[in-house]
Scaffold this motif. Sequence first.
Motif, PDB file in Angstrom:
ATOM      1  N   SER A  50     -24.201  27.023  93.583  1.00 13.64           N
ATOM      2  CA  SER A  50     -23.739  27.040  92.202  1.00 13.64           C
ATOM      3  C   SER A  50     -24.763  26.438  91.249  1.00 13.64           C
ATOM      4  CB  SER A  50     -22.419  26.266  92.092  1.00 13.64           C
ATOM      5  OG  SER A  50     -22.005  26.193  90.740  1.00 13.64           O
ATOM      6  N   SER A  51     -24.786  26.984  90.034  1.00 14.55           N
ATOM      7  CA  SER A  51     -25.629  26.462  88.966  1.00 14.55           C
ATOM      8  C   SER A  51     -25.022  25.225  88.315  1.00 14.55           C
ATOM      9  CB  SER A  51     -25.844  27.551  87.900  1.00 14.55           C
ATOM     10  OG  SER A  51     -24.592  28.035  87.430  1.00 14.55           O
ATOM     11  N   ASN A  52     -23.842  24.842  88.761  1.00 21.01           N
ATOM     12  CA  ASN A  52     -23.148  23.652  88.248  1.00 21.01           C
ATOM     13  C   ASN A  52     -22.962  22.668  89.403  1.00 21.01           C
ATOM     14  OD1 ASN A  52     -21.392  21.714  87.237  1.00 21.01           O
ATOM     15  ND2 ASN A  52     -20.031  23.194  86.254  1.00 21.01           N
ATOM     16  N   LYS A  53     -23.604  21.514  89.330  1.00 20.12           N
ATOM     17  CA  LYS A  53     -23.528  20.535  90.414  1.00 20.12           C
ATOM     18  C   LYS A  53     -22.108  20.047  90.662  1.00 20.12           C
ATOM     19  CE  LYS A  53     -28.226  18.712  89.799  1.00 20.12           C
ATOM     20  NZ  LYS A  53     -29.037  17.495  89.528  1.00 20.12           N
ATOM     21  N   ASN A  54     -21.262  20.144  89.672  1.00 22.96           N
ATOM     22  CA  ASN A  54     -19.880  19.708  89.856  1.00 22.96           C
ATOM     23  C   ASN A  54     -19.128  20.572  90.866  1.00 22.96           C
ATOM     24  OD1 ASN A  54     -20.138  17.613  87.965  1.00 22.96           O
ATOM     25  ND2 ASN A  54     -19.587  18.963  86.252  1.00 22.96           N
ATOM     26  N   ASP A  55     -19.660  21.759  91.142  1.00 22.92           N
ATOM     27  CA  ASP A  55     -19.019  22.648  92.119  1.00 22.92           C
ATOM     28  C   ASP A  55     -19.381  22.297  93.561  1.00 22.92           C
ATOM     29  OD1 ASP A  55     -17.930  24.093  90.019  1.00 22.92           O
ATOM     30  OD2 ASP A  55     -19.506  25.627  90.037  1.00 22.92           O
ATOM     31  N   PRO A 103     -28.135  31.618  95.300  1.00 25.46           N
ATOM     32  CA  PRO A 103     -27.851  31.326  93.893  1.00 25.46           C
ATOM     33  C   PRO A 103     -27.654  32.604  93.090  1.00 25.46           C
ATOM     34  CG  PRO A 103     -30.184  30.946  94.383  1.00 25.46           C
ATOM     35  CD  PRO A 103     -29.555  31.489  95.626  1.00 25.46           C
ATOM     36  N   TRP A 104     -26.655  32.584  92.201  1.00 25.05           N
ATOM     37  CA  TRP A 104     -26.473  33.690  91.255  1.00 25.05           C
ATOM     38  C   TRP A 104     -27.252  33.409  89.967  1.00 25.05           C
ATOM     39  CZ3 TRP A 104     -24.055  34.511  95.535  1.00 25.05           C
ATOM     40  CH2 TRP A 104     -23.492  35.749  95.811  1.00 25.05           C
ATOM     41  N   SER A 105     -27.464  32.132  89.671  1.00 20.00           N
ATOM     42  CA  SER A 105     -28.254  31.767  88.500  1.00 20.00           C
ATOM     43  C   SER A 105     -28.744  30.334  88.636  1.00 20.00           C
ATOM     44  CB  SER A 105     -27.421  31.894  87.217  1.00 20.00           C
ATOM     45  OG  SER A 105     -28.152  31.417  86.091  1.00 20.00           O
ATOM     46  N   PRO A 106     -29.927  30.030  88.112  1.00 20.78           N
ATOM     47  CA  PRO A 106     -30.327  28.640  87.927  1.00 20.78           C
ATOM     48  C   PRO A 106     -29.493  28.035  86.786  1.00 20.78           C
ATOM     49  CG  PRO A 106     -32.212  30.145  87.815  1.00 20.78           C
ATOM     50  CD  PRO A 106     -30.976  30.966  87.695  1.00 20.78           C
ATOM     51  N   PRO A 107     -29.574  26.726  86.587  1.00 20.50           N
ATOM     52  CA  PRO A 107     -28.909  26.126  85.416  1.00 20.50           C
ATOM     53  C   PRO A 107     -29.349  26.800  84.120  1.00 20.50           C
ATOM     54  CG  PRO A 107     -29.599  24.414  86.938  1.00 20.50           C
ATOM     55  CD  PRO A 107     -30.173  25.703  87.456  1.00 20.50           C
ATOM     56  N   ALA A 108     -28.417  26.916  83.190  1.00 20.09           N
ATOM     57  CA  ALA A 108     -28.634  27.697  81.965  1.00 20.09           C
ATOM     58  C   ALA A 108     -29.827  27.218  81.151  1.00 20.09           C
ATOM     59  CB  ALA A 108     -27.363  27.652  81.112  1.00 20.09           C
ATOM     60  N   GLU A 109     -30.058  25.908  81.125  1.00 20.09           N
ATOM     61  CA  GLU A 109     -31.094  25.380  80.240  1.00 20.09           C
ATOM     62  C   GLU A 109     -32.500  25.755  80.679  1.00 20.09           C
ATOM     63  OE1 GLU A 109     -29.736  21.904  82.951  1.00 20.09           O
ATOM     64  OE2 GLU A 109     -28.849  23.651  81.923  1.00 20.09           O
ATOM     65  N   TRP A 110     -32.656  26.315  81.869  1.00 20.49           N
ATOM     66  CA  TRP A 110     -33.981  26.701  82.354  1.00 20.49           C
ATOM     67  C   TRP A 110     -34.242  28.198  82.190  1.00 20.49           C
ATOM     68  CZ3 TRP A 110     -33.187  23.749  87.601  1.00 20.49           C
ATOM     69  CH2 TRP A 110     -33.222  22.365  87.354  1.00 20.49           C
ATOM     70  N   SER A 154     -23.537  41.335  83.244  1.00 20.12           N
ATOM     71  CA  SER A 154     -22.971  40.553  82.141  1.00 20.12           C
ATOM     72  C   SER A 154     -22.384  39.243  82.633  1.00 20.12           C
ATOM     73  CB  SER A 154     -21.885  41.369  81.426  1.00 20.12           C
ATOM     74  OG  SER A 154     -20.858  41.739  82.330  1.00 20.12           O
ATOM     75  N   TYR A 155     -22.109  39.161  83.951  1.00 24.86           N
ATOM     76  CA  TYR A 155     -21.591  37.924  84.537  1.00 24.86           C
ATOM     77  C   TYR A 155     -22.759  37.060  85.011  1.00 24.86           C
ATOM     78  CZ  TYR A 155     -22.167  40.945  88.641  1.00 24.86           C
ATOM     79  OH  TYR A 155     -22.677  41.802  89.582  1.00 24.86           O
ATOM     80  N   GLU A 156     -22.470  36.083  85.848  1.00 28.30           N
ATOM     81  CA  GLU A 156     -23.505  35.156  86.295  1.00 28.30           C
ATOM     82  C   GLU A 156     -24.638  35.902  87.004  1.00 28.30           C
ATOM     83  OE1 GLU A 156     -23.932  30.926  88.743  1.00 28.30           O
ATOM     84  OE2 GLU A 156     -22.044  32.039  88.806  1.00 28.30           O
ATOM     85  N   GLY A 157     -25.846  35.687  86.550  1.00 29.27           N
ATOM     86  CA  GLY A 157     -26.982  36.366  87.150  1.00 29.27           C
ATOM     87  C   GLY A 157     -28.286  35.899  86.534  1.00 29.27           C
ATOM     88  N   CYS A 158     -29.377  36.318  87.153  1.00 28.11           N
ATOM     89  CA  CYS A 158     -30.708  35.993  86.656  1.00 28.11           C
ATOM     90  C   CYS A 158     -31.655  37.081  87.117  1.00 28.11           C
ATOM     91  CB  CYS A 158     -31.167  34.630  87.188  1.00 28.11           C
ATOM     92  SG  CYS A 158     -32.785  34.095  86.575  1.00 28.11           S
TER      93      CYS A 158
END
Length: 437
Positions: free
Chosen positions: A94-99, A121-128, A180-184
């Motif tokens: 997950s791109s969210n450590k809380n998960d 991973p479906w995506s890195p964290p958004a800020e990157w 359109s969903y989680e991806g990179c």
Amino acid sequence: MFSLKKFRTIFLFSPLVLVFFITACSDDENKDNVEKIQTILVSVDSDVVYQTVSGFGGANMIWGTDYLTQDEMDLAFGIGEDRLGLSLFRVRLSSNKNDWAGLVNSIKMANERNAKVLASPWSPPAEWKSNNSINGGGYLLEEHYADFVDYINEFIQFMSDHGAIVDVVSIQNEPDWAVSYEGCEYTVDQMFNFVKNHAGNIEGAEVLAAESLNTNHAYTDDILNDATAVNNIDIVGGHLYGGGLTAYPLVYEKSKELWMTEHLMNLDSGNHPENWTEDTDEEVIWDETLDMLEEIHATMTFDWNAYIWWYIRRYYSFLGDGEKGTDRGTILKRGYAFSQYSRFVRPGYQRVDVSSDGGTVLKITAYKGEGNIVIVAINSSEYSSKIIEISVPAEVSSASAFTTSVNHNCQKFDDILTDDKIIVELPGESITTVVLK
């Protein structure tokens, strides 16, 4: 017109070669033998070895937290009767450590059942990312490649610290698919850059690339042909949506493994819910299940090492989820069918040679491991049953057959060994696994 009615098969064994004959007879053998009997020679040579099988598996729920229960994990990864024998378990990094904490128990349960865990991973964290969002339409900024490697390492270490072992990590799920969903998204050059200059710093797990939508070799050819990049991955992985089902000799030239890490078939019910209801004809579902089995057969003949389906628990999958007329916590027909490979062709088994002069009457692969010879035969013909007679070599002390069809759920036949012969019936549109010990 000639119709295939019965097949008789005789296995002849030598220390090197296992040979059997399949005889096809007309619909009515008593009608003056008007139609010519067709004899097909098939040989299994256990001394001619191809790939080593890493396993067969499926995915955890990727989003949400309704993960497999203890009982469902037993059904999925157990190897006894009415168990699926899965040996690979795919999860989302997950791109969210809380998960992360919520996933620990699922990975631990897979570890306890001797399954190898792949985290994608479906995506890195958004800020990157270029679009500052975990959703598709953006790419990982190059100045954050090293940050993402650190993130992957932190995930692996977090799981390890909590007693959960991640065996393999992917760089990115479907980098070539705009969603359109989680991806990179990654271009071929971006993936090459990441692997060559950064993936070598991933620690604690094997590395898999590139998980493209249809195993696009362009995403991994340059990696495999580069003296530095090739040492930064262990496994080439890909999906089979719309293509990709082919041999990839370069993988083996570079001493890597080739894994199929995602595919699903669901009568297109994701886009057209009316295509799969609780009243859908079981023959329609079974026809598509045969397509899945033939695809697995093809990956094996093309020297792939592993096959990982999509969700383990879903109405179109292996375990029921309570939707579309299925009961949660029960094995579905598609699960029994998949288990004809996953339960009996175990990690570390080697595919061995099978040759035939009979065209595509049956789709057969054979394997050896742990002192066993395992033969998997798909009879996708609509015609009636085939009868197999197998002569028994001195070193075989037992033989069992297991069949899944519309009318069978990995049904075991123990009474197939009599004197010096094994007799097995292959129903029409079925898969049968014969285990010689």
